[in-house]
Design a protein around this motif. Structure first.
Motif, PDB file in Angstrom:
ATOM      1  N   PRO A  40       0.827  -1.204   0.000  1.00  0.00           N
ATOM      2  CA  PRO A  40       0.000   0.000   0.000  1.00  0.00           C
ATOM      3  C   PRO A  40       0.864   1.258   0.000  1.00  0.00           C
ATOM      4  O   PRO A  40       1.869   1.326   0.700  1.00  0.00           O
ATOM      5  CB  PRO A  40      -0.783  -0.116   1.317  1.00  0.00           C
ATOM      6  CG  PRO A  40      -0.877  -1.582   1.549  1.00  0.00           C
ATOM      7  CD  PRO A  40       0.415  -2.162   1.039  1.00  0.00           C
ATOM      8  N   GLY A  41       0.508   2.217  -0.844  1.00  0.00           N
ATOM      9  CA  GLY A  41       1.254   3.472  -0.898  1.00  0.00           C
ATOM     10  C   GLY A  41       2.541   3.393  -1.682  1.00  0.00           C
ATOM     11  O   GLY A  41       3.383   4.282  -1.577  1.00  0.00           O
ATOM     12  N   ALA A  42       2.701   2.314  -2.452  1.00  0.00           N
ATOM     13  CA  ALA A  42       3.947   2.172  -3.203  1.00  0.00           C
ATOM     14  C   ALA A  42       3.672   1.656  -4.603  1.00  0.00           C
ATOM     15  O   ALA A  42       2.562   1.245  -4.923  1.00  0.00           O
ATOM     16  CB  ALA A  42       4.898   1.225  -2.474  1.00  0.00           C
ATOM     17  N   TRP A  67      -0.272   0.528  -6.401  1.00  0.00           N
ATOM     18  CA  TRP A  67      -1.311   0.112  -5.455  1.00  0.00           C
ATOM     19  C   TRP A  67      -2.340   1.225  -5.350  1.00  0.00           C
ATOM     20  O   TRP A  67      -2.073   2.278  -4.791  1.00  0.00           O
ATOM     21  CB  TRP A  67      -0.673  -0.163  -4.097  1.00  0.00           C
ATOM     22  CG  TRP A  67      -1.577  -0.825  -3.100  1.00  0.00           C
ATOM     23  CD1 TRP A  67      -1.668  -2.164  -2.850  1.00  0.00           C
ATOM     24  CD2 TRP A  67      -2.492  -0.185  -2.184  1.00  0.00           C
ATOM     25  NE1 TRP A  67      -2.598  -2.389  -1.855  1.00  0.00           N
ATOM     26  CE2 TRP A  67      -3.121  -1.213  -1.433  1.00  0.00           C
ATOM     27  CE3 TRP A  67      -2.860   1.140  -1.939  1.00  0.00           C
ATOM     28  CZ2 TRP A  67      -4.073  -0.942  -0.448  1.00  0.00           C
ATOM     29  CZ3 TRP A  67      -3.825   1.406  -0.969  1.00  0.00           C
ATOM     30  CH2 TRP A  67      -4.411   0.369  -0.236  1.00  0.00           C
ATOM     31  N   MET A  68      -3.543   0.983  -5.890  1.00  0.00           N
ATOM     32  CA  MET A  68      -4.578   2.020  -5.909  1.00  0.00           C
ATOM     33  C   MET A  68      -5.498   1.926  -4.704  1.00  0.00           C
ATOM     34  O   MET A  68      -5.967   2.937  -4.180  1.00  0.00           O
ATOM     35  CB  MET A  68      -5.413   1.904  -7.180  1.00  0.00           C
ATOM     36  CG  MET A  68      -4.626   2.116  -8.461  1.00  0.00           C
ATOM     37  SD  MET A  68      -4.239   3.844  -8.759  1.00  0.00           S
ATOM     38  CE  MET A  68      -5.721   4.363  -9.618  1.00  0.00           C
ATOM     39  N   SER A  69      -5.826   0.711  -4.299  1.00  0.00           N
ATOM     40  CA  SER A  69      -6.696   0.469  -3.147  1.00  0.00           C
ATOM     41  C   SER A  69      -6.567  -1.017  -2.816  1.00  0.00           C
ATOM     42  O   SER A  69      -5.898  -1.750  -3.534  1.00  0.00           O
ATOM     43  CB  SER A  69      -8.137   0.876  -3.476  1.00  0.00           C
ATOM     44  OG  SER A  69      -8.861  -0.195  -4.040  1.00  0.00           O
ATOM     45  N   PRO A  70      -7.202  -1.474  -1.705  1.00  0.00           N
ATOM     46  CA  PRO A  70      -7.048  -2.890  -1.345  1.00  0.00           C
ATOM     47  C   PRO A  70      -7.543  -3.840  -2.437  1.00  0.00           C
ATOM     48  O   PRO A  70      -7.230  -5.031  -2.398  1.00  0.00           O
ATOM     49  CB  PRO A  70      -7.909  -3.033  -0.080  1.00  0.00           C
ATOM     50  CG  PRO A  70      -7.947  -1.657   0.502  1.00  0.00           C
ATOM     51  CD  PRO A  70      -7.951  -0.727  -0.686  1.00  0.00           C
ATOM     52  N   ASP A  71      -8.312  -3.328  -3.394  1.00  0.00           N
ATOM     53  CA  ASP A  71      -8.797  -4.213  -4.455  1.00  0.00           C
ATOM     54  C   ASP A  71      -8.573  -3.615  -5.848  1.00  0.00           C
ATOM     55  O   ASP A  71      -9.318  -3.877  -6.765  1.00  0.00           O
ATOM     56  CB  ASP A  71     -10.280  -4.554  -4.245  1.00  0.00           C
ATOM     57  CG  ASP A  71     -11.125  -3.290  -4.095  1.00  0.00           C
ATOM     58  OD1 ASP A  71     -10.582  -2.187  -4.279  1.00  0.00           O
ATOM     59  OD2 ASP A  71     -12.327  -3.419  -3.812  1.00  0.00           O
ATOM     60  N   PHE A 113       7.445  10.833   1.811  1.00  0.00           N
ATOM     61  CA  PHE A 113       7.123  10.393   0.453  1.00  0.00           C
ATOM     62  C   PHE A 113       8.424  10.068  -0.282  1.00  0.00           C
ATOM     63  O   PHE A 113       8.841  10.790  -1.199  1.00  0.00           O
ATOM     64  CB  PHE A 113       6.329  11.498  -0.260  1.00  0.00           C
ATOM     65  CG  PHE A 113       5.528  10.997  -1.434  1.00  0.00           C
ATOM     66  CD1 PHE A 113       4.487  10.094  -1.253  1.00  0.00           C
ATOM     67  CD2 PHE A 113       5.821  11.421  -2.727  1.00  0.00           C
ATOM     68  CE1 PHE A 113       3.749   9.634  -2.331  1.00  0.00           C
ATOM     69  CE2 PHE A 113       5.083  10.964  -3.811  1.00  0.00           C
ATOM     70  CZ  PHE A 113       4.052  10.075  -3.606  1.00  0.00           C
ATOM     71  N   SER A 128       7.418   5.803  -3.772  1.00  0.00           N
ATOM     72  CA  SER A 128       6.074   5.977  -3.207  1.00  0.00           C
ATOM     73  C   SER A 128       5.063   6.285  -4.294  1.00  0.00           C
ATOM     74  O   SER A 128       5.396   6.810  -5.359  1.00  0.00           O
ATOM     75  CB  SER A 128       6.047   7.126  -2.204  1.00  0.00           C
ATOM     76  OG  SER A 128       6.890   6.859  -1.126  1.00  0.00           O
ATOM     77  N   PHE A 129       3.830   5.974  -3.979  1.00  0.00           N
ATOM     78  CA  PHE A 129       2.707   6.239  -4.872  1.00  0.00           C
ATOM     79  C   PHE A 129       1.573   6.786  -4.023  1.00  0.00           C
ATOM     80  O   PHE A 129       1.353   6.309  -2.913  1.00  0.00           O
ATOM     81  CB  PHE A 129       2.283   4.940  -5.561  1.00  0.00           C
ATOM     82  CG  PHE A 129       1.060   5.082  -6.417  1.00  0.00           C
ATOM     83  CD1 PHE A 129       1.159   5.586  -7.699  1.00  0.00           C
ATOM     84  CD2 PHE A 129      -0.188   4.708  -5.950  1.00  0.00           C
ATOM     85  CE1 PHE A 129       0.038   5.726  -8.500  1.00  0.00           C
ATOM     86  CE2 PHE A 129      -1.319   4.835  -6.747  1.00  0.00           C
ATOM     87  CZ  PHE A 129      -1.205   5.342  -8.026  1.00  0.00           C
ATOM     88  N   ASN A 130       0.875   7.787  -4.506  1.00  0.00           N
ATOM     89  CA  ASN A 130      -0.233   8.352  -3.733  1.00  0.00           C
ATOM     90  C   ASN A 130      -1.328   8.846  -4.659  1.00  0.00           C
ATOM     91  O   ASN A 130      -1.059   9.441  -5.690  1.00  0.00           O
ATOM     92  CB  ASN A 130       0.262   9.522  -2.866  1.00  0.00           C
ATOM     93  CG  ASN A 130      -0.797  10.004  -1.898  1.00  0.00           C
ATOM     94  OD1 ASN A 130      -1.638   9.236  -1.441  1.00  0.00           O
ATOM     95  ND2 ASN A 130      -0.776  11.288  -1.582  1.00  0.00           N
ATOM     96  N   ARG A 131      -2.565   8.539  -4.271  1.00  0.00           N
ATOM     97  CA  ARG A 131      -3.703   9.119  -4.982  1.00  0.00           C
ATOM     98  C   ARG A 131      -4.134  10.342  -4.198  1.00  0.00           C
ATOM     99  O   ARG A 131      -4.259  10.303  -2.986  1.00  0.00           O
ATOM    100  CB  ARG A 131      -4.848   8.120  -5.058  1.00  0.00           C
ATOM    101  CG  ARG A 131      -4.509   6.917  -5.889  1.00  0.00           C
ATOM    102  CD  ARG A 131      -5.594   5.865  -5.797  1.00  0.00           C
ATOM    103  NE  ARG A 131      -6.778   6.250  -6.560  1.00  0.00           N
ATOM    104  CZ  ARG A 131      -7.876   5.474  -6.630  1.00  0.00           C
ATOM    105  NH1 ARG A 131      -7.939   4.330  -5.965  1.00  0.00           N
ATOM    106  NH2 ARG A 131      -8.900   5.859  -7.352  1.00  0.00           N
TER     107      ARG A 131
END
Ligand SMILES: [Zn+2]
Lengths: 109, 180
Positions: free
Chosen positions: B47-49, B60-64, B127, B131-134
């Motif tokens: 998550p977050g990467a 990773w956009m969300s848990p699904d 960050f 890292s990746f963040n929406r």
């Protein structure tokens, strides 16, 4: 500015990235329920000055709905937790008790 | 449309030859993890990467939800191998290339330019690279990859690509530096 940590993506999200969803832990009364229960489900909302449990959506983020326990007067956040629960988890209740001993909200305490 | 570019104290350029797939699936499932490993020989990002496999990126956009970005030249082959590896599993794999736009910021002050437009902590401690963040860019939804210390990739919907290009060009313009 209110900042809540989303329990799904783990990011701190500020208010402008979140969508407010109103009171948390509502019990749904649908077809077959009494008029009074249905009205309460649709319209009956707590509006406390102080501790409140709310639903928020990580809108500009992972998109998930989560719950937050916070104080509407001071904006202090006691914690956030995933929505797949019928009542606040122990760790959230303990965090509130540490700051507001003897608290109660609806059926929770 | 050709790649377009703005040169300021940070450079903003739009990357056109990128394909993107959305994968909706239970990312906690071992079968899904195994299928992705088979198709892309890469482990799922945390998550977050984001994770990199050759020229492809998994975010990773969300848990699904995962976003898979690949150069257009490799996209068809990648789509087929993903489709094969995931067949029979409860997933949705969709080519969203035409719905999205990608931009790249380059320069020593990319974190500062991003911080002007997104309500997120762009400090390296919060960050780091990878890292990746929406989040949102001013008024529209978007996503950010911290590729290198002087390079950030941005994703937004294609319908707002002109807005996002103008937005970052203004934030990156000479004379708008926050720290001299
Ligand atoms: Zn989230």
């Amino acid at each position: 500015m209110l900042i809540l940590n989303c329990p799904y993506c783990g990011r701190d999200k500020d208010e402008t990235e979140l969508a407010a969803g109103g009171e948390a832990h509502l019990t749904r009364f649908g077809p077959g329920s009494s008029d009074q229960d249905f009205e309460g489900y649709l319209f009956g909302r707590a509006n406390p000055k102080g501790l409140h449990f709310e639903r928020w959506r990580c809108a500009a983020g992972c998109g998930k709905w989560f719950h937050a326990a916070r104080c509407t007067a001071t904006l202090e956040v006691f914690g956030t937790y995933k929505a797949q629960t019928l009542e606040p988890p122990r760790v959230i209740k303990d965090a509130i008790t540490a700051k507001r001993p003897g608290w109660s909200w609806r059926n929770f305490s | 449309m050709p790649n377009r570019e703005f040169q300021g104290y940070v450079n903003v350029s739009q990357i056109m030859d990128q394909s993107m797939f959305t994968l909706r699936a239970n990312l906690a499932s071992t079968k899904i993890k195994a299928a992705l490993k088979l198709a892309m020989s890469v482990a799922l990002p945390k998550p977050g990467a984001c994770a990199t496999a050759g020229a492809c990126t998994l975010a990773w956009m969300s848990p699904d939800e995962l976003l898979i970005i690949a150069p257009s030249a490799e996209a068809q082959k990648l789509y087929s191998s993903l489709d094969t590896a995931l067949s029979g599993l409860h997933v949705l794999l969709e080519d969203v290339s035409d719905a999205r736009a990608k931009f790249i910021l380059t320069g020593a002050h990319v974190r500062e330019v991003l911080a002007k437009l997104a309500p997120m902590d762009t400090h390296p401690a919060q960050f780091p690279v990878g890292s990746f963040n929406r989040t949102r860019f001013a008024q529209v939804a978007g996503a950010v990859f911290m590729e290198k210390d002087d390079m950030i990739s941005l994703i937004c919907f294609r319908s707002v690509q002109d807005y996002v290009f103008a937005l970052f060009s203004a934030a990156a313009a000479h004379g708008s530096e926050v720290f001299q």
